[in-house]
Design a protein around this motif. Sequence first.
Motif, PDB file in Angstrom:
ATOM      1  N   LEU A 280       0.866  -1.188   0.000  1.00  0.00           N
ATOM      2  CA  LEU A 280       0.000   0.000   0.000  1.00  0.00           C
ATOM      3  C   LEU A 280       0.895   1.227   0.000  1.00  0.00           C
ATOM      4  N   LYS A 281       0.590   2.174  -0.888  1.00  0.00           N
ATOM      5  CA  LYS A 281       1.427   3.365  -0.976  1.00  0.00           C
ATOM      6  C   LYS A 281       0.861   4.469  -0.092  1.00  0.00           C
ATOM      7  N   PRO A 282       1.668   4.966   0.849  1.00  0.00           N
ATOM      8  CA  PRO A 282       1.190   6.035   1.728  1.00  0.00           C
ATOM      9  C   PRO A 282       0.975   7.331   0.944  1.00  0.00           C
ATOM     10  N   GLY A 283       0.295   8.278   1.551  1.00  0.00           N
ATOM     11  CA  GLY A 283       0.054   9.577   0.907  1.00  0.00           C
ATOM     12  C   GLY A 283      -1.397   9.951   1.057  1.00  0.00           C
ATOM     13  N   GLY A 284      -1.684  11.081   1.735  1.00  0.00           N
ATOM     14  CA  GLY A 284      -3.065  11.514   1.954  1.00  0.00           C
ATOM     15  C   GLY A 284      -3.850  10.419   2.641  1.00  0.00           C
ATOM     16  N   LYS A 285      -5.045  10.147   2.093  1.00  0.00           N
ATOM     17  CA  LYS A 285      -5.895   9.116   2.718  1.00  0.00           C
ATOM     18  C   LYS A 285      -5.843   7.816   1.937  1.00  0.00           C
ATOM     19  N   GLN A 286      -4.803   7.653   1.127  1.00  0.00           N
ATOM     20  CA  GLN A 286      -4.815   6.523   0.199  1.00  0.00           C
ATOM     21  C   GLN A 286      -4.930   5.157   0.875  1.00  0.00           C
ATOM     22  N   ILE A 287      -4.134   4.932   1.948  1.00  0.00           N
ATOM     23  CA  ILE A 287      -4.144   3.609   2.583  1.00  0.00           C
ATOM     24  C   ILE A 287      -5.534   3.306   3.153  1.00  0.00           C
ATOM     25  N   GLU A 288      -6.127   4.328   3.794  1.00  0.00           N
ATOM     26  CA  GLU A 288      -7.480   4.190   4.335  1.00  0.00           C
ATOM     27  C   GLU A 288      -8.471   3.868   3.199  1.00  0.00           C
ATOM     28  N   ASN A 289      -8.340   4.598   2.083  1.00  0.00           N
ATOM     29  CA  ASN A 289      -9.240   4.369   0.947  1.00  0.00           C
ATOM     30  C   ASN A 289      -9.107   2.961   0.403  1.00  0.00           C
ATOM     31  N   ILE A 290      -7.857   2.497   0.238  1.00  0.00           N
ATOM     32  CA  ILE A 290      -7.634   1.141  -0.297  1.00  0.00           C
ATOM     33  C   ILE A 290      -8.331   0.117   0.602  1.00  0.00           C
ATOM     34  N   LYS A 291      -8.129   0.251   1.906  1.00  0.00           N
ATOM     35  CA  LYS A 291      -8.727  -0.722   2.837  1.00  0.00           C
ATOM     36  C   LYS A 291     -10.256  -0.679   2.758  1.00  0.00           C
ATOM     37  N   ASN A 292     -10.818   0.536   2.772  1.00  0.00           N
ATOM     38  CA  ASN A 292     -12.280   0.655   2.712  1.00  0.00           C
ATOM     39  C   ASN A 292     -12.829   0.079   1.420  1.00  0.00           C
ATOM     40  N   GLN A 293     -12.170   0.405   0.306  1.00  0.00           N
ATOM     41  CA  GLN A 293     -12.678  -0.078  -0.984  1.00  0.00           C
ATOM     42  C   GLN A 293     -12.609  -1.599  -1.073  1.00  0.00           C
ATOM     43  N   LEU A 294     -11.540  -2.189  -0.538  1.00  0.00           N
ATOM     44  CA  LEU A 294     -11.428  -3.645  -0.574  1.00  0.00           C
ATOM     45  C   LEU A 294     -12.476  -4.303   0.319  1.00  0.00           C
ATOM     46  N   LEU A 295     -12.711  -3.710   1.479  1.00  0.00           N
ATOM     47  CA  LEU A 295     -13.662  -4.317   2.414  1.00  0.00           C
ATOM     48  C   LEU A 295     -15.105  -4.130   1.943  1.00  0.00           C
ATOM     49  N   GLN A 296     -15.373  -2.976   1.304  1.00  0.00           N
ATOM     50  CA  GLN A 296     -16.752  -2.724   0.855  1.00  0.00           C
ATOM     51  C   GLN A 296     -17.090  -3.499  -0.410  1.00  0.00           C
ATOM     52  N   GLN A 297     -16.127  -3.665  -1.290  1.00  0.00           N
ATOM     53  CA  GLN A 297     -16.400  -4.405  -2.530  1.00  0.00           C
ATOM     54  C   GLN A 297     -15.578  -5.669  -2.523  1.00  0.00           C
ATOM     55  N   ASN A 298     -16.151  -6.694  -1.927  1.00  0.00           N
ATOM     56  CA  ASN A 298     -15.454  -7.967  -1.787  1.00  0.00           C
ATOM     57  C   ASN A 298     -16.357  -9.050  -2.368  1.00  0.00           C
ATOM     58  N   PRO A 299     -16.559  -9.009  -3.708  1.00  0.00           N
ATOM     59  CA  PRO A 299     -17.567  -9.870  -4.332  1.00  0.00           C
ATOM     60  C   PRO A 299     -17.284 -11.365  -4.131  1.00  0.00           C
ATOM     61  N   LEU A 300     -16.027 -11.721  -3.946  1.00  0.00           N
ATOM     62  CA  LEU A 300     -15.702 -13.144  -3.787  1.00  0.00           C
ATOM     63  C   LEU A 300     -15.712 -13.566  -2.317  1.00  0.00           C
ATOM     64  N   LYS A 301     -16.063 -12.595  -1.433  1.00  0.00           N
ATOM     65  CA  LYS A 301     -16.122 -12.874   0.025  1.00  0.00           C
ATOM     66  C   LYS A 301     -14.800 -13.473   0.524  1.00  0.00           C
ATOM     67  N   LEU A 302     -13.721 -12.815   0.195  1.00  0.00           N
ATOM     68  CA  LEU A 302     -12.403 -13.329   0.538  1.00  0.00           C
ATOM     69  C   LEU A 302     -12.001 -12.919   1.942  1.00  0.00           C
ATOM     70  N   GLU A 303     -11.141 -13.730   2.543  1.00  0.00           N
ATOM     71  CA  GLU A 303     -10.590 -13.362   3.841  1.00  0.00           C
ATOM     72  C   GLU A 303      -9.385 -12.451   3.590  1.00  0.00           C
ATOM     73  N   LEU A 304      -9.565 -11.156   3.867  1.00  0.00           N
ATOM     74  CA  LEU A 304      -8.499 -10.182   3.588  1.00  0.00           C
ATOM     75  C   LEU A 304      -7.697  -9.910   4.852  1.00  0.00           C
TER      76      LEU A 304
END
Length: 315
Positions: A280-304
Amino acid sequence: MLKGKKWLFGFLLTSISMSAQSFDLLPLGVHGGGEENNLSAYLLGETGKKEYISLDAGTLRAGIDKAIENNVFQVSNEEVLRKYIKAYFISHGHLDHLSGMIINSPEDSAKHIYALPSTIEVLKNRYFTNDAWINFANEGDLPQLGKYTYQSISGNQEFSIENTNLKAKIFELSHVNPYKSSAILVSNPKQEAVLYLGDTGADRVEKSQHLQNLWAAVAPWIQQKKLKAILIEVSFDNSRDEKALFGHLTPKLLNEELLKLQQISKVKDLSGIKIIITHLKPGGKQIENIKNQLLQQNPLKLELIFPEQGKKISL
Ligand SMILES: [Zn+2]
Ligand SMILES: [Zn+2]
């Protein structure tokens, strides 16, 4: 009698849970840039053995310090570096994946470096030279100190990782076509495996088939339920233009690729495989955004899993 039975039950439970775990994974650095004390490096070894291969080596010392703080190790930093790390795998020639190895090389012990031939060339011609640093390796600029032995591994060739019971295979990845990065599939004597990917773009964006080929190669491991985890990068959030990804993945592209993996594997789902998000590349809110986007859109219901520096993960 009752006490004896309880003891036996406890013993059985412990042995069952112990046999379910096969690998120790210790993140020494988890980010894809920015913080020089927390860059890609993951120690992987058989459970409890303290014989690790370092999957990339962006940050070593600061990560080992964190692990000692967390009581993962009860020995000095130097002892972990010299005795517990048995070998390196370097996925590609970018500094955030190897600078820890270069900087700590004077204190390190002799070991092998496994990589694609193109990555070995970068190490030989750009870093372990006597003007950029000192040549601690066994090829290239003279004098050669010979502490590190280059092991140039062509794609798909199985090899043993020295001083461990582990075997591995390296696969090519595309990291801004035609620049090559690589992945490694590490397996134990029980034929269980962990897959680690260095930096990679998606096939559709890279106009490449490297990920498709990798997914086909690991499909049999998935079908036999032997693949424990996939460590894969997500460097940017979904707002990033696909033309400006420079060979990296977003949450959306990761989902696209994992869907392909599921299709190629011909399994109902990928459950049981832990998906560990790296780089994950730091900078602004990027890390937070990546985590939220992965958790909110997890169509395969993967264990992240979002790994943390110096915190052991049992696989
Ligand atoms: Zn990187
Ligand atoms: Zn890179």
